[in-house]
Write a protein that holds these residues in place. Structure first.
Motif, PDB file in Angstrom:
ATOM      1  N   TYR A  33     -18.106 -65.435 -17.521  1.00  0.00           N
ATOM      2  CA  TYR A  33     -18.457 -64.862 -18.860  1.00  0.00           C
ATOM      3  C   TYR A  33     -19.955 -65.036 -19.021  1.00  0.00           C
ATOM      4  O   TYR A  33     -20.681 -66.157 -18.835  1.00  0.00           O
ATOM      5  N   TYR A  35     -22.388 -64.953 -22.471  1.00  0.00           N
ATOM      6  CA  TYR A  35     -22.606 -64.854 -24.116  1.00  0.00           C
ATOM      7  C   TYR A  35     -23.763 -64.917 -24.304  1.00  0.00           C
ATOM      8  O   TYR A  35     -24.742 -65.513 -23.779  1.00  0.00           O
ATOM      9  N   GLN A  37     -26.557 -65.731 -27.956  1.00  0.00           N
ATOM     10  CA  GLN A  37     -26.707 -66.502 -29.261  1.00  0.00           C
ATOM     11  C   GLN A  37     -27.957 -66.057 -29.943  1.00  0.00           C
ATOM     12  O   GLN A  37     -29.067 -66.898 -29.332  1.00  0.00           O
ATOM     13  N   GLN A  41     -27.619 -67.341 -35.345  1.00  0.00           N
ATOM     14  CA  GLN A  41     -26.431 -66.290 -35.696  1.00  0.00           C
ATOM     15  C   GLN A  41     -25.094 -66.724 -34.785  1.00  0.00           C
ATOM     16  O   GLN A  41     -25.519 -67.652 -34.047  1.00  0.00           O
ATOM     17  N   LYS A  42     -24.104 -66.080 -34.706  1.00  0.00           N
ATOM     18  CA  LYS A  42     -23.005 -66.422 -33.917  1.00  0.00           C
ATOM     19  C   LYS A  42     -23.176 -66.088 -32.233  1.00  0.00           C
ATOM     20  O   LYS A  42     -23.922 -65.498 -32.143  1.00  0.00           O
ATOM     21  N   VAL A  43     -22.257 -66.718 -31.938  1.00  0.00           N
ATOM     22  CA  VAL A  43     -22.148 -66.348 -30.195  1.00  0.00           C
ATOM     23  C   VAL A  43     -21.508 -65.162 -30.140  1.00  0.00           C
ATOM     24  O   VAL A  43     -20.334 -64.898 -30.620  1.00  0.00           O
ATOM     25  N   PHE A  45     -19.993 -62.029 -27.442  1.00  0.00           N
ATOM     26  CA  PHE A  45     -19.647 -61.768 -26.016  1.00  0.00           C
ATOM     27  C   PHE A  45     -20.450 -60.798 -25.437  1.00  0.00           C
ATOM     28  O   PHE A  45     -20.640 -59.657 -25.995  1.00  0.00           O
ATOM     29  N   SER A  48     -17.262 -60.031 -19.115  1.00  0.00           N
ATOM     30  CA  SER A  48     -16.552 -61.047 -18.435  1.00  0.00           C
ATOM     31  C   SER A  48     -16.308 -60.542 -16.876  1.00  0.00           C
ATOM     32  O   SER A  48     -16.172 -59.267 -16.643  1.00  0.00           O
ATOM     33  N   PHE A  49     -15.805 -61.320 -15.906  1.00  0.00           N
ATOM     34  CA  PHE A  49     -16.112 -61.162 -14.691  1.00  0.00           C
ATOM     35  C   PHE A  49     -15.027 -61.914 -14.056  1.00  0.00           C
ATOM     36  O   PHE A  49     -14.881 -63.032 -14.076  1.00  0.00           O
ATOM     37  N   SER A  55     -14.563 -56.997 -15.672  1.00  0.00           N
ATOM     38  CA  SER A  55     -13.259 -56.730 -16.295  1.00  0.00           C
ATOM     39  C   SER A  55     -13.411 -56.231 -17.799  1.00  0.00           C
ATOM     40  O   SER A  55     -12.677 -55.434 -18.226  1.00  0.00           O
ATOM     41  N   GLU A  56     -14.604 -56.780 -18.561  1.00  0.00           N
ATOM     42  CA  GLU A  56     -14.804 -56.342 -19.841  1.00  0.00           C
ATOM     43  C   GLU A  56     -16.253 -56.457 -20.249  1.00  0.00           C
ATOM     44  O   GLU A  56     -16.766 -57.357 -19.636  1.00  0.00           O
ATOM     45  N   MET A  89     -30.494 -67.098 -26.979  1.00  0.00           N
ATOM     46  CA  MET A  89     -29.872 -67.999 -25.976  1.00  0.00           C
ATOM     47  C   MET A  89     -28.713 -67.247 -25.197  1.00  0.00           C
ATOM     48  O   MET A  89     -27.792 -66.779 -25.883  1.00  0.00           O
ATOM     49  N   PHE A  91     -25.558 -67.816 -22.790  1.00  0.00           N
ATOM     50  CA  PHE A  91     -24.667 -68.909 -22.242  1.00  0.00           C
ATOM     51  C   PHE A  91     -23.904 -68.262 -21.428  1.00  0.00           C
ATOM     52  O   PHE A  91     -23.216 -67.137 -21.529  1.00  0.00           O
ATOM     53  N   GLN A 106     -12.595 -72.168 -22.096  1.00  0.00           N
ATOM     54  CA  GLN A 106     -13.721 -71.627 -21.549  1.00  0.00           C
ATOM     55  C   GLN A 106     -14.886 -72.459 -21.873  1.00  0.00           C
ATOM     56  O   GLN A 106     -15.243 -73.150 -22.761  1.00  0.00           O
ATOM     57  N   PHE A 108     -18.425 -73.889 -21.396  1.00  0.00           N
ATOM     58  CA  PHE A 108     -20.008 -73.317 -21.625  1.00  0.00           C
ATOM     59  C   PHE A 108     -21.122 -74.148 -20.847  1.00  0.00           C
ATOM     60  O   PHE A 108     -20.845 -75.408 -20.674  1.00  0.00           O
TER      61      PHE A 108
ATOM     62  N   TYR B  36     -15.055 -74.359 -31.559  1.00  0.00           N
ATOM     63  CA  TYR B  36     -16.006 -74.998 -30.934  1.00  0.00           C
ATOM     64  C   TYR B  36     -17.008 -75.621 -31.667  1.00  0.00           C
ATOM     65  O   TYR B  36     -17.451 -75.377 -32.783  1.00  0.00           O
ATOM     66  N   PHE B  89     -17.817 -73.289 -35.047  1.00  0.00           N
ATOM     67  CA  PHE B  89     -17.512 -72.112 -34.817  1.00  0.00           C
ATOM     68  C   PHE B  89     -15.977 -71.748 -34.312  1.00  0.00           C
ATOM     69  O   PHE B  89     -15.346 -72.543 -33.548  1.00  0.00           O
TER      70      PHE B  89
END
Lengths: 117, 115
Positions: A33, A35, A37, A41-43, A45, A48-49, A55-56, A89, A91, A106, A108, B36, B89
């Motif tokens: 994956y 991601y 940030q 702020q929030k992380v 997506f 995905s692989f 895959s998405e 950032m 990830f 997952q 990171f 997390y 989070f």
């Protein structure tokens, strides 16, 4: 304990330039994956692989973005023509295997801070 | 798609007291809820997770509760210590046998433990 690694830790680039962010997932993991940030702020997506294909992907992951697993160990994110708003950032994450048998976590990487000037 | 709300955005508690962080989610198909912890400049690290067939899970000072009907889940930290200071989070995803699920994260809670 195995960890996801990422290089570089910090990348500074000019707007319009191409960047490649590199990740080495944990060796026996199957799902990968990216991601991002934005500072404070929030992380979010990106993509995905699995099994050598996407895959998405999210709305953020437009035609400027691509991912590749070139050699069975590295997993890269390429941004073709960077924009100021790509500063964030990034990830990488990986996950072992089939989720229903409990391999949900997952893991990171430490992240790559991308600064677009 | 999934939307995860998280409250509060900041939380300060005295060392030794308890801290509670709450999240709600929108997609009833979500069935996996990890928490997390992210220290300044570091990677997010899983501290606890729960699947939707369980209502509560505990690991030492940390517990997570899940209410599927109300679509909310909470993180409880007891006997807080200075090293608990970080951004927390919550996240949600739907896992399946072909599980390539993405995590949808909440907006984060900055927890500060006051010595």
């Amino acid at each position: 304990e195995p960890e996801v690694t990422q290089t570089p830790s910090h990348q500074v680039t000019q707007m319009g330039q191409e960047v490649i962010l590199r990740c080495v997932p944990i060796s026996n993991h199957l799902y990968f994956y990216w991601y991002r940030q934005i500072l404070g702020q929030k992380v979010e997506f990106l993509v995905s692989f699995y099994n050598n294909e996407i895959s998405e992907k999210s709305e953020i992951f437009d035609d400027q973005f691509s991912v590749e697993r070139p050699d069975g160990s590295n997993f890269t994110l390429k941004i073709r023509s960077t924009k100021l708003e790509d500063s964030a950032m990034y990830f990488c994450a990986s996950r072992p295997g089939l989720a229903l048998v409990g391999n949900n976590e997952q893991f990171f990487g430490p992240g790559t801070r991308l600064t677009v000037l | 798609g999934e939307n995860v709300e998280q409250h509060p955005s900041t939380l300060s508690v005295q060392e030794g007291d308890s801290a509670v962080i709450k999240c709600t989610y929108s997609d009833s198909a979500s069935n996996y809820f990890p928490w997390y912890k992210q220290e300044l400049g570091k990677r997010p690290q899983l501290i606890i997770d729960i699947r939707s067939n369980v209502g509560e899970k505990k690991d030492q000072r940390i517990a997570v509760t899940l209410n599927k009907t109300a679509k909310h889940f909470s993180l409880h930290i007891t006997e807080t210590q200075p090293e608990d200071s970080a951004v927390y989070f919550c996240a949600a995803s739907s896992i399946s046998n072909f599980g390539n699920e993405k995590l949808t994260f909440g907006t984060g809670t900055r927890l500060t433990i006051i010595p």
